[in-house]
Design a protein around this motif. Structure first.
Motif, PDB file in Angstrom:
ATOM      1  N   PHE A 112     -13.365   9.988  -0.113  1.00  0.00           N
ATOM      2  CA  PHE A 112     -12.002   9.565   0.169  1.00  0.00           C
ATOM      3  C   PHE A 112     -11.060  10.116  -0.900  1.00  0.00           C
ATOM      4  O   PHE A 112     -11.468  10.424  -2.017  1.00  0.00           O
ATOM      5  N   HIS A 113      -9.794  10.209  -0.548  1.00  0.00           N
ATOM      6  CA  HIS A 113      -8.752  10.618  -1.489  1.00  0.00           C
ATOM      7  C   HIS A 113      -8.201   9.390  -2.197  1.00  0.00           C
ATOM      8  O   HIS A 113      -8.125   8.304  -1.629  1.00  0.00           O
ATOM      9  N   MET A 114      -7.808   9.561  -3.455  1.00  0.00           N
ATOM     10  CA  MET A 114      -7.176   8.472  -4.198  1.00  0.00           C
ATOM     11  C   MET A 114      -5.866   8.061  -3.526  1.00  0.00           C
ATOM     12  O   MET A 114      -5.569   6.888  -3.364  1.00  0.00           O
ATOM     13  N   SER A 135      -3.675   8.536  -0.075  1.00  0.00           N
ATOM     14  CA  SER A 135      -3.881   8.979   1.305  1.00  0.00           C
ATOM     15  C   SER A 135      -2.651   9.665   1.878  1.00  0.00           C
ATOM     16  O   SER A 135      -2.729  10.287   2.933  1.00  0.00           O
ATOM     17  N   GLN A 152       0.826  -1.205   0.000  1.00  0.00           N
ATOM     18  CA  GLN A 152       0.000   0.000   0.000  1.00  0.00           C
ATOM     19  C   GLN A 152       0.861   1.257   0.000  1.00  0.00           C
ATOM     20  O   GLN A 152       0.509   2.255  -0.618  1.00  0.00           O
ATOM     21  N   SER A 178     -10.284  13.845  -4.733  1.00  0.00           N
ATOM     22  CA  SER A 178     -11.120  13.038  -3.853  1.00  0.00           C
ATOM     23  C   SER A 178     -12.417  12.686  -4.573  1.00  0.00           C
ATOM     24  O   SER A 178     -12.839  13.371  -5.497  1.00  0.00           O
ATOM     25  N   SER A 224      -5.040   4.737  -1.263  1.00  0.00           N
ATOM     26  CA  SER A 224      -6.197   4.697  -0.370  1.00  0.00           C
ATOM     27  C   SER A 224      -6.574   3.248  -0.090  1.00  0.00           C
ATOM     28  O   SER A 224      -6.229   2.334  -0.840  1.00  0.00           O
ATOM     29  N   ASP A 225      -7.312   3.026   1.007  1.00  0.00           N
ATOM     30  CA  ASP A 225      -7.734   1.665   1.373  1.00  0.00           C
ATOM     31  C   ASP A 225      -8.557   1.021   0.263  1.00  0.00           C
ATOM     32  O   ASP A 225      -8.382  -0.159  -0.048  1.00  0.00           O
TER      33      ASP A 225
END
Length: 402
Positions: free
Chosen positions: A233-235, A237, A179, A215, A262-263
């Motif tokens: 969410f942001h692409m 993080s 990640q 986002s 991002s997750d």
């Protein structure tokens, strides 16, 4: 200027090729000549196709053909050089087009489907423009309801920004699918087939800034809970820049970036909810609308009768055709994008069925095979965005509980 520089580089490669070819013909036996010449042609053609776009190769071929055809006095040595060069450039074009089938980047289908990286105002952002971009949300609708809103305080993403985002997926894969991963600007230039110039480094840094600010707000329905959830969410993080400088100076030696996906992006990739992109093909596509259409098709599914189906207005909107255009203009611009994808063998044909607002796009055989691939997900429907987000929430809850 860029085109002239590229053509100069091709000329240098061709001059080197002719010099090496002459050396083979002068120094080796007849038995070895054919084999070594063919090996040199294959090697040089592979090098040319990896460094230059299809348009650049076509431009060079046309230049060589014009010179050959305009010869008033036939000079046998020059004619031989031109014929060898034309043959080489045409082979490079063939190899380049074969590379379209090598879909070398695995990209999150969840993000690609959202359309967030397909919105663009032009192929290049005007860096000299002094006005502050208006961070107006861009909405995507389905069945009359808003399901996604794209936000960016820096304005619309450019086509180059989307290429950088896809290149990050390639680096993610090469760096071990973690990640968080690090890379240098030199490495991302190589993925994008760009020269390692200060200008290219700056363009990539600008794109990373845009991507970090990007986002997405999604609206989705969880059936078994009877809940409508809106999440944003942001692409990316996190994004960290590390610049190494020469001791005692401010001279930059190297610039490294550390990115955290991002997750949602990471989970969709790991679980196999992915699409497959060819960076070579993406580089060769000329029109912004064709670029966006290729990305959209890469996240689509082939339905019955071997076609992808879209609503005309929705399709025009997603690939960046302005809403205020009259219908005939929209259709003209859409057809231009479709024809470019037909030229590169992504599509075979288009149909506009009478008395409907539908557009039927028929993928070529090889492209249909690519977009029909299904990722190996962990469980049935585990790739669906609501379920992905649910599991992300559980993951965060478990972290908080220790």
């Amino acid at each position: 200027m860029a085109t002239s520089t590229k053509q100069t580089k091709i000329k240098k490669d061709l001059d080197k090729f002719i010099k090496e070819l002459n050396a083979i013909e002068m120094k080796v036996s007849e038995e070895e000549k054919a084999r070594l010449s063919q090996e040199l042609i294959e090697k040089t053609a592979s090098s040319l196709q990896s460094k230059h776009t299809f348009v650049e190769l076509i431009t060079k071929e046309n230049e060589l053909v014009r010179e050959r055809d305009s010869m008033t006095v036939v000079e046998l040595d020059r004619l031989k050089v031109l014929d060898h060069s034309i043959k080489l450039v045409r082979l490079a074009q063939e190899k380049r087009k074969n590379g379209y089938h090598q879909n070398d980047v695995t990209i999150s289908k969840a993000i690609l489907e959202s359309g967030a990286i397909m919105f663009a105002s032009s192929s290049k952002r005007n860096e000299k423009k002094k006005t502050v971009p208006v961070p107006m949300p861009i909405e995507k609708h389905a069945n009359g309801q808003r399901v996604l809103t794209y936000y960016n305080p820096l304005g619309k993403a450019s086509r180059f920004d989307s290429r950088v985002f896809i290149a990050l997926h390639k680096l993610w894969e090469d760096k071990g699918r973690n990640q968080q991963f690090s890379f240098t600007l030199y490495e991302i230039c190589k993925v994008l087939n760009l020269g390692t110039s200060g200008k290219n480094y700056q363009n990539i840094e600008n794109s990373l800034e845009v991507l970090f600010n990007m986002s997405v707000e999604m609206r989705y329905y969880i059936k078994h809970k009877d809940e409508i959830i809106v999440t944003r969410f942001h692409m990316l993080s996190a994004d960290t820049q590390i610049t190494k400088v020469a001791p005692g100076t401010d001279k930059k030696l190297s610039i490294q970036r550390s990115i955290i996906f991002s997750d949602l992006l990471q989970l969709s990739l790991l679980e196999g909810y992915v699409s497959y992109i060819s960076l070579v093909l993406l580089e060769d596509i000329q029109k912004d609308t064709a670029h966006h259409l290729y990305l959209l098709l890469s996240s689509s599914s082939v339905q019955e009768f071997g076609r992808c189906e879209f609503e005309f207005d929705d399709l025009c909107d997603i690939i960046g055709i302005r809403k205020e255009h009259p219908k005939y203009k929209k259709k003209q611009l859409l057809n231009e994008a479709i024809n470019e994808l037909i030229d590169v063998k992504v599509l075979e044909k288009v149909q506009y069925p009478a008395k409907t607002s539908k557009v039927f796009l028929y993928p070529s055989e090889w492209f249909a095979t690519i977009i029909s691939k299904e990722g190996e997900v962990l469980e049935e429907k585990s790739h669906e965005i609501p379920l992905l987000l649910e599991r992300i929430e559980k993951k965060h809850a478990n972290v908080l509980l220790g």
